[in-house]
Design a protein around this motif. Sequence first.
Motif, PDB file in Angstrom:
ATOM      1  N   LEU A 195      37.510  48.506  39.494  1.00 16.29           N
ATOM      2  CA  LEU A 195      36.927  47.297  39.581  1.00 16.29           C
ATOM      3  C   LEU A 195      37.092  47.292  41.340  1.00 16.29           C
ATOM      4  CD1 LEU A 195      38.992  45.220  36.995  1.00 16.29           C
ATOM      5  CD2 LEU A 195      36.438  45.955  37.211  1.00 16.29           C
ATOM      6  N   LEU A 196      38.050  47.689  42.115  1.00 18.66           N
ATOM      7  CA  LEU A 196      38.220  47.544  43.445  1.00 18.66           C
ATOM      8  C   LEU A 196      36.894  48.136  44.031  1.00 18.66           C
ATOM      9  CD1 LEU A 196      41.714  47.839  44.266  1.00 18.66           C
ATOM     10  CD2 LEU A 196      40.367  45.743  44.593  1.00 18.66           C
ATOM     11  N   ARG A 197      36.350  49.583  43.437  1.00 16.94           N
ATOM     12  CA  ARG A 197      35.257  50.307  43.737  1.00 16.94           C
ATOM     13  C   ARG A 197      33.833  49.388  43.588  1.00 16.94           C
ATOM     14  NH1 ARG A 197      35.559  56.167  41.815  1.00 16.94           N
ATOM     15  NH2 ARG A 197      34.768  54.964  39.763  1.00 16.94           N
ATOM     16  N   GLU A 198      33.967  48.560  42.928  1.00 21.69           N
ATOM     17  CA  GLU A 198      32.667  47.790  42.773  1.00 21.69           C
ATOM     18  C   GLU A 198      32.909  46.380  43.317  1.00 21.69           C
ATOM     19  OE1 GLU A 198      31.761  46.548  38.644  1.00 21.69           O
ATOM     20  OE2 GLU A 198      32.317  48.747  38.282  1.00 21.69           O
ATOM     21  N   GLY A 199      33.785  46.490  44.176  1.00 20.02           N
ATOM     22  CA  GLY A 199      33.903  44.865  44.737  1.00 20.02           C
ATOM     23  C   GLY A 199      34.535  43.853  44.338  1.00 20.02           C
ATOM     24  N   VAL A 200      35.278  44.092  42.962  1.00 18.27           N
ATOM     25  CA  VAL A 200      35.575  42.681  42.335  1.00 18.27           C
ATOM     26  C   VAL A 200      36.881  42.295  43.252  1.00 18.27           C
ATOM     27  CG1 VAL A 200      36.821  41.978  40.196  1.00 18.27           C
ATOM     28  CG2 VAL A 200      34.953  43.743  40.277  1.00 18.27           C
ATOM     29  N   PRO A 201      36.877  41.254  43.554  1.00 18.06           N
ATOM     30  CA  PRO A 201      38.099  40.530  44.121  1.00 18.06           C
ATOM     31  C   PRO A 201      39.435  40.336  43.454  1.00 18.06           C
ATOM     32  CG  PRO A 201      36.657  38.933  43.332  1.00 18.06           C
ATOM     33  CD  PRO A 201      35.997  40.228  43.294  1.00 18.06           C
ATOM     34  N   MET A 202      40.518  40.882  43.842  1.00 23.05           N
ATOM     35  CA  MET A 202      41.785  40.935  43.116  1.00 23.05           C
ATOM     36  C   MET A 202      42.692  40.106  43.812  1.00 23.05           C
ATOM     37  SD  MET A 202      41.382  43.409  40.724  1.00 23.05           S
ATOM     38  CE  MET A 202      42.806  43.713  40.239  1.00 23.05           C
ATOM     39  N   ARG A 203      43.507  39.498  42.967  1.00 19.16           N
ATOM     40  CA  ARG A 203      44.777  38.614  43.419  1.00 19.16           C
ATOM     41  C   ARG A 203      46.263  39.597  43.081  1.00 19.16           C
ATOM     42  NH1 ARG A 203      44.771  34.122  45.668  1.00 19.16           N
ATOM     43  NH2 ARG A 203      46.726  33.612  45.088  1.00 19.16           N
ATOM     44  N   GLY A 204      46.521  40.573  43.798  1.00 19.35           N
ATOM     45  CA  GLY A 204      47.548  41.386  43.123  1.00 19.35           C
ATOM     46  C   GLY A 204      47.065  42.109  42.273  1.00 19.35           C
ATOM     47  N   ARG A 254      45.812  41.222  39.331  1.00 17.27           N
ATOM     48  CA  ARG A 254      44.839  40.637  38.482  1.00 17.27           C
ATOM     49  C   ARG A 254      43.682  40.251  39.148  1.00 17.27           C
ATOM     50  NH1 ARG A 254      48.204  35.289  36.168  1.00 17.27           N
ATOM     51  NH2 ARG A 254      50.029  36.005  36.328  1.00 17.27           N
ATOM     52  N   VAL A 255      42.289  40.002  38.462  1.00 20.72           N
ATOM     53  CA  VAL A 255      41.319  39.715  38.868  1.00 20.72           C
ATOM     54  C   VAL A 255      40.954  38.312  39.352  1.00 20.72           C
ATOM     55  CG1 VAL A 255      38.822  39.465  38.396  1.00 20.72           C
ATOM     56  CG2 VAL A 255      40.039  41.310  37.510  1.00 20.72           C
ATOM     57  N   ASP A 256      40.503  37.991  40.373  1.00 21.34           N
ATOM     58  CA  ASP A 256      40.216  36.494  40.846  1.00 21.34           C
ATOM     59  C   ASP A 256      39.124  36.156  39.905  1.00 21.34           C
ATOM     60  OD1 ASP A 256      39.807  34.187  41.928  1.00 21.34           O
ATOM     61  OD2 ASP A 256      39.910  34.882  43.915  1.00 21.34           O
ATOM     62  N   LEU A 257      39.373  35.281  38.808  1.00 19.04           N
ATOM     63  CA  LEU A 257      38.391  34.959  38.029  1.00 19.04           C
ATOM     64  C   LEU A 257      37.559  33.951  38.701  1.00 19.04           C
ATOM     65  CD1 LEU A 257      40.249  35.164  34.395  1.00 19.04           C
ATOM     66  CD2 LEU A 257      38.283  36.508  35.379  1.00 19.04           C
ATOM     67  N   ARG A 258      38.062  33.110  39.487  1.00 16.29           N
ATOM     68  CA  ARG A 258      37.235  32.117  39.979  1.00 16.29           C
ATOM     69  C   ARG A 258      36.201  32.517  41.063  1.00 16.29           C
ATOM     70  NH1 ARG A 258      41.063  28.083  43.161  1.00 16.29           N
ATOM     71  NH2 ARG A 258      41.641  30.152  44.351  1.00 16.29           N
ATOM     72  N   GLU A 259      36.186  34.184  41.388  1.00 16.36           N
ATOM     73  CA  GLU A 259      35.259  34.562  41.948  1.00 16.36           C
ATOM     74  C   GLU A 259      34.170  35.439  41.403  1.00 16.36           C
ATOM     75  OE1 GLU A 259      34.176  34.604  45.211  1.00 16.36           O
ATOM     76  OE2 GLU A 259      35.285  32.924  45.942  1.00 16.36           O
ATOM     77  N   ALA A 260      35.142  36.088  40.566  1.00 13.53           N
ATOM     78  CA  ALA A 260      34.519  37.335  39.783  1.00 13.53           C
ATOM     79  C   ALA A 260      33.742  37.041  38.326  1.00 13.53           C
ATOM     80  CB  ALA A 260      35.249  38.516  39.901  1.00 13.53           C
ATOM     81  N   ARG A 261      34.315  36.015  37.765  1.00 10.19           N
ATOM     82  CA  ARG A 261      34.034  35.824  36.392  1.00 10.19           C
ATOM     83  C   ARG A 261      32.418  35.593  36.155  1.00 10.19           C
ATOM     84  NH1 ARG A 261      37.280  31.580  32.464  1.00 10.19           N
ATOM     85  NH2 ARG A 261      36.791  32.544  30.518  1.00 10.19           N
ATOM     86  N   PHE A 262      31.898  36.491  35.340  1.00  6.97           N
ATOM     87  CA  PHE A 262      30.269  36.245  35.031  1.00  6.97           C
ATOM     88  C   PHE A 262      30.263  35.176  34.135  1.00  6.97           C
ATOM     89  CE2 PHE A 262      26.189  37.488  33.045  1.00  6.97           C
ATOM     90  CZ  PHE A 262      25.280  37.618  34.224  1.00  6.97           C
ATOM     91  N   PRO A 263      29.337  34.169  34.300  1.00  2.00           N
ATOM     92  CA  PRO A 263      29.360  32.827  33.650  1.00  2.00           C
ATOM     93  C   PRO A 263      29.126  33.204  31.994  1.00  2.00           C
ATOM     94  CG  PRO A 263      28.034  32.719  35.453  1.00  2.00           C
ATOM     95  CD  PRO A 263      28.506  34.019  35.354  1.00  2.00           C
ATOM     96  N   PRO A 264      29.990  32.654  31.002  1.00  2.00           N
ATOM     97  CA  PRO A 264      29.772  32.993  29.589  1.00  2.00           C
ATOM     98  C   PRO A 264      28.760  32.074  29.017  1.00  2.00           C
ATOM     99  CG  PRO A 264      31.878  31.622  30.042  1.00  2.00           C
ATOM    100  CD  PRO A 264      31.206  31.920  31.581  1.00  2.00           C
ATOM    101  N   GLU A 265      28.007  32.638  28.107  1.00  2.00           N
ATOM    102  CA  GLU A 265      26.896  31.793  27.730  1.00  2.00           C
ATOM    103  C   GLU A 265      27.206  30.393  26.895  1.00  2.00           C
ATOM    104  OE1 GLU A 265      25.519  35.724  26.027  1.00  2.00           O
ATOM    105  OE2 GLU A 265      27.144  35.390  27.300  1.00  2.00           O
ATOM    106  N   LEU A 266      26.372  29.502  26.989  1.00  2.00           N
ATOM    107  CA  LEU A 266      26.660  28.361  26.113  1.00  2.00           C
ATOM    108  C   LEU A 266      26.417  28.229  24.885  1.00  2.00           C
ATOM    109  CD1 LEU A 266      25.763  26.144  29.300  1.00  2.00           C
ATOM    110  CD2 LEU A 266      28.100  27.253  28.955  1.00  2.00           C
TER     111      LEU A 266
END
Length: 91
Positions: free
Chosen positions: A68-77, A79-91
């Motif tokens: 994940l780090l290699r593809e640039g996903v932001p982490m907080r310790g 865990r993944v920082d979901l506020r930044e990296a979460r791809f929107p779920p479909e409604l």
Amino acid sequence: MSQRVDRIVERIRAIPEGFVRTYGDIDPRAPRLVGLVLSESHDPDLPWQRVVRADGSLAKGDEQRRLLLREGVPMRGERVDLREARFPPEL
DNA sequence: CGGATGACGCAGT
DNA sequence: TACTGCGCCATCC
């Protein structure tokens, strides 16, 4: 396989590089099935590392973290920082 | 036809 | 934040 499993596979495939989705986003009614599908699949085109838990923690530990780090996903310790990296779920 | 089991989620404490 | 309990769905026994 069931169409439910097909849907799960499709949704995992659709996660873009640099983003993640949670098990629950992929199938809110059967998050555990999502994990089962991933554990059984050996498909190299399935971006398994982009599926994380609802709190951003990782099921596959260090290897997953590196990918994940290699593809640039932001982490907080650990865990993944979901506020930044979460791809929107479909409604 | 139960019962157990998973790369889980959520509410409650 | 950590831990617990209960719900969830397809499979396997």
